[in-house]
Design a protein around this motif. Sequence first.
Motif, short mmCIF file in Angstrom:
data_model
loop_
_atom_site.label_atom_id
_atom_site.label_comp_id
_atom_site.label_asym_id
_atom_site.label_seq_id
_atom_site.Cartn_x
_atom_site.Cartn_y
_atom_site.Cartn_z
N TYR B 33 0.85 -1.21 0.00
CA TYR B 33 0.00 0.00 0.00
C TYR B 33 0.88 1.26 0.00
CZ TYR B 33 -3.39 3.37 1.98
OH TYR B 33 -4.19 4.45 2.22
N PHE B 36 2.97 1.76 -3.31
CA PHE B 36 2.27 2.27 -4.49
C PHE B 36 1.98 3.76 -4.36
CE2 PHE B 36 2.10 -1.86 -6.18
CZ PHE B 36 1.85 -1.69 -7.53
N ILE B 37 1.66 4.20 -3.14
CA ILE B 37 1.45 5.64 -2.96
C ILE B 37 2.79 6.37 -3.15
CG2 ILE B 37 0.80 7.44 -1.31
CD1 ILE B 37 -1.28 5.54 -0.22
N GLY B 40 3.58 6.86 -6.65
CA GLY B 40 2.80 7.97 -7.20
C GLY B 40 3.44 9.30 -6.87
N VAL B 41 3.91 9.44 -5.62
CA VAL B 41 4.55 10.69 -5.19
C VAL B 41 5.83 10.93 -6.00
CG1 VAL B 41 5.72 11.84 -3.27
CG2 VAL B 41 3.61 10.57 -2.86
#
Lengths: 531, 46
Positions: B33, B36-37, B40-41
């Motif tokens: 989790y 993946f964030i 994205g950042v």
Amino acid sequence: MSATQTHGHAADHHDDHGPAKGITRWLTTTNHKDIGTMYLVFSLVMFLIGGAMALVIRAELFVPGMQLVDPGFFNTMTTVHALIMVFGAVMPATVGLANWMIPLQIGAPDMALPRMNNFSFWLLVAAFSLLILSLFMPGGGPASGWTLYPPLVLQTGDALPLAIFAIHLAGASSIMGAINIIVTIMNLRAPGMTLLKMPLFPWTWLITAYLLIAVMPVFAGAVTMLLTDHFFGTTFFAAAGGGDPVLYQHIFWFFGHPEVYIMILPAFGIVSEIIPTFSRKPLFGYDAMVYATASIAFLSFIVWAHHMFTVGMPLAGEMFFMLSTMLIAVPTGVKVFNWTATMWKGSLSFETPMLFALAFLFLFTIGGFSGLMMAIAPVDFQYHDTYFIVAHFHYVLVPGAVFAIMAAVYYWMPKWTGHMYDTKLANIHFWMSAIFVNVLFFPQHFLGLAGMPRRIPDYSTQFADWNMVSSIGAFGFGLSQLLFVYIIWKCAKGGQKVSAEVWDGARVHGLEWTVPSPAPYHTFDEAPVVK
Amino acid sequence: MNEPRLNQGPTDEQRRRIRRNAVVLGLLALGIYVAFIASGVLGLRG
């Protein structure tokens, strides 16, 4: 699994205490059978709610022109129907079957983490209460399709945070359920039951559970980023701020494609249990079935971009995703041929579970073939976002996953209740479902090939005839499921008593057939020994 | 392994293993989790 046998009286030990009384039993239970029952009842309720939404869609599409609902509500129906069917009906049904059957099939007294089991169920109830409540928020419910693509999804009103919170809760529930299944199978198998002696249903669930742990957090991450884009000024998916909406599609489908296998692998396990029982033969190619399941799970991670061929990607990317997708046909073909070979020269009988399993075999294969067609990138440019896609995935999920779940209910319900279901009504249910599901979904192939786009409430008159046929099929299929509810209710209330074995010769196929029917509240307090 | 054994729930050793496995799997899910964030950042910054 034919090698499995038990010694002594391991299976039918009765415990000295039963369930609590009244509502407390269901709120606080840690018993795998109670929790399995709750999951199954919950999924049936969700199946009916999601089905009612499908009927709203098909009623609107019965004839061209706007008839019953406004376009915004139509979009909400397509979105919430899908979310409910995927996360509220099919997945919880297979989790319910896992809760009921995995401890019985591996000779364990219960799930390894029973309190977490209870918590993950009630979390799911909270999640879907929120999702359904989101329909009543100002601005209407989520209406961007179950994929929740930005930027469209960011136009949702107050329903968006509610829906995203619901997805987080449902995801947490799924992950906890998956952890429970893995640790149960890895730690509580009966002495002598090596992994390669385990029945196919726990095997497929073991692999599914790993898939869940790998991809549910990915989806949770994607919707968290949507949330921050909407409320906290980030621009993960907004081109104006340096983000990329296509990134969302990549992340979503990295979750979304394995999600399809999360729904279908347990169905493969169910069919692999039923066909040998009613062929009176061991499963053909047991080891190959296990390895094929693992191969499908692995391949599911490297095919995601076949859902987005039309976003514009390098030719090498299209080639890779096209070929890797086609590769899935190999292990899937192994399975289909092994089920067929299991029946070859078997002493076949066609009780209701077998009828549903056979329908699965034929109709899931149709869905598989249309999937192969769409794997061809240049051809997919034509099919993309048309009703051909709708027909394809409904063939995989309805006469595929849902028929397998129905087969499992008919197969194991006598073990759960101690009664045989009404066989005449069950066969009527099968034939009505099998006929109407084809009337409902087969014409959608023609509509898609003729160019009808998906997710539209109105359409050109050239699509009128097949839409009408499809809607008639939808209402026929919906009515058939009311019969299913009645059959389950009738069987739970009473009926002809059944033996421990239930099905002729089933004892050799699994430990669940060695315990009395109905299965006692506590089973395998004495561990069986498997040869 | 040849005699039926009375199952009073998991043994202490099994309990330890169950807890350990569950914690590892939970951390794995949490790690995915966060990863993946984070990707994205990083994508946004890059």
